[in-house]
Design a protein around this motif. Structure first.
Motif, PDB file in Angstrom:
ATOM      1  N   LYS A 158      -2.175  21.559 -54.123  1.00 26.83           N
ATOM      2  CA  LYS A 158      -3.304  21.480 -55.047  1.00 26.83           C
ATOM      3  C   LYS A 158      -2.818  21.338 -56.490  1.00 26.83           C
ATOM      4  O   LYS A 158      -3.399  20.563 -57.280  1.00 26.83           O
ATOM      5  CB  LYS A 158      -4.185  22.721 -54.911  1.00 26.83           C
ATOM      6  N   LYS A 159      -1.744  22.025 -56.846  1.00 30.94           N
ATOM      7  CA  LYS A 159      -1.186  21.885 -58.196  1.00 30.94           C
ATOM      8  C   LYS A 159      -0.733  20.449 -58.450  1.00 30.94           C
ATOM      9  O   LYS A 159      -0.941  19.901 -59.535  1.00 30.94           O
ATOM     10  CB  LYS A 159       0.006  22.829 -58.382  1.00 30.94           C
ATOM     11  N   SER A 162      -4.217  17.762 -58.561  1.00 27.86           N
ATOM     12  CA  SER A 162      -5.361  18.507 -59.088  1.00 27.86           C
ATOM     13  C   SER A 162      -6.655  17.709 -59.004  1.00 27.86           C
ATOM     14  O   SER A 162      -7.753  18.273 -59.032  1.00 27.86           O
ATOM     15  CB  SER A 162      -5.101  18.915 -60.538  1.00 27.86           C
TER      16      SER A 162
END
Length: 285
Positions: A158-159, A162
């Motif tokens: 997810k990082k 984004s």
């Protein structure tokens, strides 16, 4: 999950029909031929499904032999082509459900490359089971339990991406755990826990969306009414419904007797509703 072959070569209506109360509802497809998947996505749209979910997570030998499920993580271009053709054929959102890796291909780089490739084909939502799949040597059941969970890998995904919707799945059993995962991901998928203890879902709308607390008595009344309507309209034996209701009262006094009654008598009752009503008396209804 329903395979493209079942929809194309068998009675599609049998697999695609559902009760209106099930909305929002997703159609999970298994397949590897992009044109066949596109055809089935169009069928899903025709039947009013809210989402088409492409399964890239199932590790069983049977689906591997048909190039279905987790084995496709090693064939990212096929997945990308399938996503593009499914999106071109239908206006229903297409979601990919997958593992964090397969066999020895379980690095962060492998996962990121897979997601990046498929995202560029038009997929913006990924449901990630936070275990790798071991395609040789473990049964499907063992693949849900033996490979260690790696939630951090999903958080890191997810990082890195984004802009994508990343939904985490695997080994999640409480709403407290859901709250923790939502600090790092866009959503949480509950699988086996929700099936074996569906009362957990009664907390979700109240706890996460601010709805009023559920009226359990009303839920039971609605369930009886829907089961009655379904067995009468479809003329199917009630045992095919009640076998999925065995966990409904798993934490309630009388649950053991409730399960025993349904297991023993539902197979003998055709499509009569009384076997369910009798079982509910053991848990106070």
């Amino acid at each position: 999950m329903v395979t493209t072959g079942a929809l194309i070569h068998a009675d599609a209506h049998r697999f695609l029909k559902y009760h209106e109360a099930e909305h929002p509802i997703a159609l999970q497809l298994g397949g590897s031929d992009p044109s066949e998947l596109a055809h089935c996505a169009k069928l899903g749209e025709k039947y009013g499904y809210d989402e088409i979910n492409l399964n890239i997570g199932c590790p069983s030998d049977r689906v591997q032999n048909g190039m279905i499920g987790a084995i496709l993580m090693g064939h990212k271009q096929i997945v990308a082509d399938a996503v593009k053709q499914m999106k071109d054929a239908s206006d229903v959102p297409v979601v990919v459900k997958h593992r964090i890796g397969i066999d020895d291909f379980d690095s962060e780089a492998f996962l990121f490359d897979f997601v990046d490739h498929v995202a560029k084909a038009g997929c913006d939502t990924f449901v990630v089971h936070a275990r790798k799949a071991i395609l040789q040597g473990l049964s499907p059941k063992e693949n849900r339990e033996v490979p260690p969970l790696n939630y951090q890998r999903v958080y890191d995904l997810k990082k890195e991406f984004s802009n994508l919707n990343i939904i985490i799945n695997g080994g999640i059993e409480t709403t407290e755990q859901c709250h923790e995962h939502l600090k790092y991901c866009d959503g949480v998928m509950l699988g086996r826990k929700a099936y074996h203890d569906p009362r957990l879902l009664m907390q979700v709308d109240h706890e996460f969306y601010g709805d009023s607390e559920p009226d359990v008595d009303q839920i039971v009344r609605d369930a009886i009414a829907q089961v009655k309507q379904y067995i009468q309209s479809e003329e199917i034996p009630i045992k095919y419904i009640t076998r999925h209701m065995l966990g409904l009262f798993s934490s309630v006094k009388g649950a053991k007797q409730y399960r025993r009654h349904l297991s023993e008598y539902a197979p003998q009752c055709g499509n009569r509703i009384d076997v369910l009503c009798d079982a509910l008396r053991f848990v106070g209804y």
